[in-house]
Design a protein around this motif. Sequence first.
Motif, PDB file in Angstrom:
ATOM      1  N   VAL A 140       0.826  -1.217   0.000  1.00 32.77           N
ATOM      2  CA  VAL A 140       0.000   0.000   0.000  1.00 32.77           C
ATOM      3  C   VAL A 140       0.858   1.265   0.000  1.00 32.77           C
ATOM      4  O   VAL A 140       0.592   2.197  -0.773  1.00 32.77           O
ATOM      5  CB  VAL A 140      -0.981  -0.016   1.186  1.00 32.77           C
ATOM      6  CG1 VAL A 140      -1.744   1.305   1.263  1.00 32.77           C
ATOM      7  CG2 VAL A 140      -1.945  -1.184   1.048  1.00 32.77           C
ATOM      8  N   PRO A 141       1.912   1.363   0.833  1.00 33.73           N
ATOM      9  CA  PRO A 141       2.746   2.575   0.786  1.00 33.73           C
ATOM     10  C   PRO A 141       3.389   2.793  -0.590  1.00 33.73           C
ATOM     11  O   PRO A 141       3.458   3.936  -1.065  1.00 33.73           O
ATOM     12  CB  PRO A 141       3.813   2.308   1.858  1.00 33.73           C
ATOM     13  CG  PRO A 141       3.179   1.354   2.799  1.00 33.73           C
ATOM     14  CD  PRO A 141       2.330   0.472   1.938  1.00 33.73           C
ATOM     15  N   LEU A 142       3.856   1.707  -1.228  1.00 34.18           N
ATOM     16  CA  LEU A 142       4.424   1.836  -2.581  1.00 34.18           C
ATOM     17  C   LEU A 142       3.377   2.362  -3.545  1.00 34.18           C
ATOM     18  O   LEU A 142       3.640   3.259  -4.352  1.00 34.18           O
ATOM     19  CB  LEU A 142       4.920   0.469  -3.069  1.00 34.18           C
ATOM     20  CG  LEU A 142       6.381   0.079  -2.875  1.00 34.18           C
ATOM     21  CD1 LEU A 142       6.620  -1.296  -3.497  1.00 34.18           C
ATOM     22  CD2 LEU A 142       7.323   1.099  -3.469  1.00 34.18           C
ATOM     23  N   ALA A 143       2.186   1.785  -3.475  1.00 31.37           N
ATOM     24  CA  ALA A 143       1.118   2.181  -4.384  1.00 31.37           C
ATOM     25  C   ALA A 143       0.739   3.635  -4.176  1.00 31.37           C
ATOM     26  O   ALA A 143       0.556   4.390  -5.141  1.00 31.37           O
ATOM     27  CB  ALA A 143      -0.098   1.273  -4.177  1.00 31.37           C
ATOM     28  N   ILE A 144       0.618   4.062  -2.919  1.00 28.20           N
ATOM     29  CA  ILE A 144       0.230   5.450  -2.633  1.00 28.20           C
ATOM     30  C   ILE A 144       1.261   6.423  -3.167  1.00 28.20           C
ATOM     31  O   ILE A 144       0.925   7.428  -3.822  1.00 28.20           O
ATOM     32  CB  ILE A 144       0.022   5.649  -1.120  1.00 28.20           C
ATOM     33  CG1 ILE A 144      -1.214   4.878  -0.649  1.00 28.20           C
ATOM     34  CG2 ILE A 144      -0.112   7.136  -0.787  1.00 28.20           C
ATOM     35  CD1 ILE A 144      -1.413   4.897   0.858  1.00 28.20           C
ATOM     36  N   ALA A 145       2.554   6.139  -2.906  1.00 27.18           N
ATOM     37  CA  ALA A 145       3.612   7.033  -3.375  1.00 27.18           C
ATOM     38  C   ALA A 145       3.630   7.112  -4.896  1.00 27.18           C
ATOM     39  O   ALA A 145       3.744   8.201  -5.483  1.00 27.18           O
ATOM     40  CB  ALA A 145       4.970   6.549  -2.861  1.00 27.18           C
ATOM     41  N   PHE A 146       3.491   5.955  -5.543  1.00 25.94           N
ATOM     42  CA  PHE A 146       3.535   5.928  -7.006  1.00 25.94           C
ATOM     43  C   PHE A 146       2.327   6.643  -7.604  1.00 25.94           C
ATOM     44  O   PHE A 146       2.465   7.411  -8.563  1.00 25.94           O
ATOM     45  CB  PHE A 146       3.583   4.479  -7.501  1.00 25.94           C
ATOM     46  CG  PHE A 146       3.884   4.339  -8.957  1.00 25.94           C
ATOM     47  CD1 PHE A 146       5.192   4.374  -9.413  1.00 25.94           C
ATOM     48  CD2 PHE A 146       2.868   4.186  -9.887  1.00 25.94           C
ATOM     49  CE1 PHE A 146       5.487   4.248 -10.759  1.00 25.94           C
ATOM     50  CE2 PHE A 146       3.145   4.055 -11.233  1.00 25.94           C
ATOM     51  CZ  PHE A 146       4.454   4.098 -11.671  1.00 25.94           C
ATOM     52  N   LEU A 147       1.145   6.412  -7.058  1.00 25.68           N
ATOM     53  CA  LEU A 147      -0.067   7.020  -7.595  1.00 25.68           C
ATOM     54  C   LEU A 147      -0.103   8.525  -7.352  1.00 25.68           C
ATOM     55  O   LEU A 147      -0.628   9.275  -8.183  1.00 25.68           O
ATOM     56  CB  LEU A 147      -1.304   6.359  -6.995  1.00 25.68           C
ATOM     57  CG  LEU A 147      -1.523   4.886  -7.374  1.00 25.68           C
ATOM     58  CD1 LEU A 147      -2.748   4.324  -6.676  1.00 25.68           C
ATOM     59  CD2 LEU A 147      -1.645   4.731  -8.881  1.00 25.68           C
ATOM     60  N   CYS A 148       0.461   8.971  -6.242  1.00 22.60           N
ATOM     61  CA  CYS A 148       0.572  10.421  -6.027  1.00 22.60           C
ATOM     62  C   CYS A 148       1.430  11.049  -7.126  1.00 22.60           C
ATOM     63  O   CYS A 148       1.097  12.100  -7.683  1.00 22.60           O
ATOM     64  CB  CYS A 148       1.182  10.707  -4.654  1.00 22.60           C
ATOM     65  SG  CYS A 148       0.055  10.445  -3.268  1.00 22.60           S
ATOM     66  N   GLY A 149       2.532  10.388  -7.442  1.00 27.90           N
ATOM     67  CA  GLY A 149       3.404  10.889  -8.500  1.00 27.90           C
ATOM     68  C   GLY A 149       2.744  10.824  -9.860  1.00 27.90           C
ATOM     69  O   GLY A 149       2.811  11.790 -10.641  1.00 27.90           O
ATOM     70  N   SER A 150       2.068   9.712 -10.162  1.00 28.62           N
ATOM     71  CA  SER A 150       1.445   9.577 -11.482  1.00 28.62           C
ATOM     72  C   SER A 150       0.294  10.556 -11.643  1.00 28.62           C
ATOM     73  O   SER A 150       0.026  11.049 -12.741  1.00 28.62           O
ATOM     74  CB  SER A 150       0.966   8.142 -11.710  1.00 28.62           C
ATOM     75  OG  SER A 150      -0.130   7.811 -10.893  1.00 28.62           O
ATOM     76  N   GLY A 151      -0.415  10.846 -10.535  1.00 30.62           N
ATOM     77  CA  GLY A 151      -1.485  11.838 -10.601  1.00 30.62           C
ATOM     78  C   GLY A 151      -0.964  13.201 -10.993  1.00 30.62           C
ATOM     79  O   GLY A 151      -1.541  13.885 -11.857  1.00 30.62           O
ATOM     80  N   VAL A 152       0.130  13.606 -10.361  1.00 30.66           N
ATOM     81  CA  VAL A 152       0.761  14.878 -10.729  1.00 30.66           C
ATOM     82  C   VAL A 152       1.230  14.842 -12.184  1.00 30.66           C
ATOM     83  O   VAL A 152       1.060  15.801 -12.945  1.00 30.66           O
ATOM     84  CB  VAL A 152       1.951  15.180  -9.786  1.00 30.66           C
ATOM     85  CG1 VAL A 152       2.732  16.410 -10.271  1.00 30.66           C
ATOM     86  CG2 VAL A 152       1.461  15.400  -8.360  1.00 30.66           C
ATOM     87  N   GLY A 153       1.805  13.704 -12.576  1.00 25.45           N
ATOM     88  CA  GLY A 153       2.321  13.570 -13.941  1.00 25.45           C
ATOM     89  C   GLY A 153       1.248  13.695 -15.003  1.00 25.45           C
ATOM     90  O   GLY A 153       1.482  14.280 -16.065  1.00 25.45           O
ATOM     91  N   THR A 154       0.041  13.168 -14.724  1.00 24.92           N
ATOM     92  CA  THR A 154      -1.031  13.280 -15.726  1.00 24.92           C
ATOM     93  C   THR A 154      -1.407  14.733 -15.975  1.00 24.92           C
ATOM     94  O   THR A 154      -1.710  15.113 -17.112  1.00 24.92           O
ATOM     95  CB  THR A 154      -2.292  12.498 -15.285  1.00 24.92           C
ATOM     96  OG1 THR A 154      -2.789  13.032 -14.059  1.00 24.92           O
ATOM     97  CG2 THR A 154      -2.006  11.028 -15.127  1.00 24.92           C
ATOM     98  N   PHE A 155      -1.378  15.539 -14.920  1.00 26.82           N
ATOM     99  CA  PHE A 155      -1.710  16.961 -15.093  1.00 26.82           C
ATOM    100  C   PHE A 155      -0.604  17.689 -15.849  1.00 26.82           C
ATOM    101  O   PHE A 155      -0.882  18.587 -16.651  1.00 26.82           O
ATOM    102  CB  PHE A 155      -1.955  17.622 -13.731  1.00 26.82           C
ATOM    103  CG  PHE A 155      -3.322  17.345 -13.175  1.00 26.82           C
ATOM    104  CD1 PHE A 155      -4.379  18.191 -13.448  1.00 26.82           C
ATOM    105  CD2 PHE A 155      -3.551  16.221 -12.402  1.00 26.82           C
ATOM    106  CE1 PHE A 155      -5.650  17.932 -12.951  1.00 26.82           C
ATOM    107  CE2 PHE A 155      -4.813  15.944 -11.900  1.00 26.82           C
ATOM    108  CZ  PHE A 155      -5.866  16.806 -12.175  1.00 26.82           C
ATOM    109  N   ILE A 156       0.645  17.293 -15.616  1.00 29.05           N
ATOM    110  CA  ILE A 156       1.755  17.909 -16.352  1.00 29.05           C
ATOM    111  C   ILE A 156       1.688  17.533 -17.824  1.00 29.05           C
ATOM    112  O   ILE A 156       1.737  18.394 -18.707  1.00 29.05           O
ATOM    113  CB  ILE A 156       3.106  17.475 -15.750  1.00 29.05           C
ATOM    114  CG1 ILE A 156       3.249  18.001 -14.320  1.00 29.05           C
ATOM    115  CG2 ILE A 156       4.265  17.992 -16.621  1.00 29.05           C
ATOM    116  CD1 ILE A 156       4.477  17.486 -13.596  1.00 29.05           C
ATOM    117  N   GLY A 157       1.566  16.220 -18.104  1.00 27.28           N
ATOM    118  CA  GLY A 157       1.514  15.760 -19.492  1.00 27.28           C
ATOM    119  C   GLY A 157       0.311  16.284 -20.234  1.00 27.28           C
ATOM    120  O   GLY A 157       0.413  16.774 -21.371  1.00 27.28           O
TER     121      GLY A 157
END
Length: 416
Positions: A140-157
């Motif tokens: 769960v901690p890995l997933a949360i950290a990764f999804l937080c990053g990917s969420g930000v990345g979708t807005f950037i891309g």
Amino acid sequence: MSFGRKVFQFLKEASIAHAKWDYEVSMSIIKSRKKLMILGLMLLPIILFSFANANDMIGGKTAFGPAFYSDTIFFGSIFVGLIAGLITGCIGAGGGFIITPALMALGVKGILAVGTDLFHIFAKAIMGTTVHKKLGNVSVPLAIAFLCGSGVGTFIGGGINIALYNKDPLLSELFISALYALLLGFLGFYALADFLKSSKGNAGGGDAHGGPTESTSMSVKVQNVKIPPMINFDEDLVPGGRNISGWIVAAGGCFVGILASIMGVGGGFITFPMFVYVFGVSSMTTVGTDILQIIFTAGLAAIAQYAIYGFVFYTLAMGMLVGSLLGIQVGALTTKVVKGIHIRGFYAISILAGFINRLATLPKKMVELEMVNLPLAFVNGFEFVGNIIFWIIVSVFGIWVIGKFIVNIGKLRAEG
């Protein structure tokens, strides 16, 4: 191993991992009457209304969307989905890479092709993923950290694509086409070299794409970077478990989110090798996280970055979904009656076809943007030839696979 070869191996494994996910969710839909009924309901708006009268609802010249809807494009999207499914099912890799280029070759604007592909991936993920069977080993901690990053990345891309489109639609087309030309060119030429080398050493066949060969020395270095907060994982597989900086995981997620949102590939094709090769996460833990990532990243990008601005073609997404479900099933069955070396060759050729198609569009876009000065007749002809080559290659591939399937249908039926 050279740097180029390492990158090729990484991308190849990424393509294979995404194809495996695509196959699993597609089979999950096909084998479930309930899910097929849901698909039928999703297609209901298209069936109930004539294409002409439904334009305002599903995307047309009076709808808020930068594309003109036509029946030809809809049926073309089914064909695109079919070919992508055949490539994914038969080759085990690469099908997802040609969807956006193929839609653009049909005349769909680049930003719309990206948004529609993301929505198609999201719809397939929601319908086909049996989440509870795969999440037992998720950290769960890995997933949360990764999804937080990917969420930000979708807005950037997504923000990059939308900003370029608002500045000049041609600039957006040039940017997306150039990225695909770079990716497909690199992957295609290395895949061709790999095929030629294999055909000399093993003319009889072999596996279509082999297995992972990358070492984990990079993951050891990454895990040695101790920037808190540290995340522990794989405690059940390794005594004491492993640990990695949450910032590194989030940065990886951000990169995946940017790439997914810009290119419309969902991010799933890069997550698996990133977790295994770069982060050093076990395959068991990676699978569940990858499922979550695809649903979250593709959904957030498709809806928050594209759909709300009118950059998703619902009709085309449904057409691709229907075509890909059929194509994946036929392609997967055909692998039982064709040689692995032939599959490997078609993998290289299909990727290079996408490369040629996108490369051929660049001179015309650059002329229209007044970046270069070339005769308009020349750039139009160059683009036309690139389109013809692309459609001939993918059509020949499709005919070859379907022909093999039909000829051997008796044998396949006997095998169960």
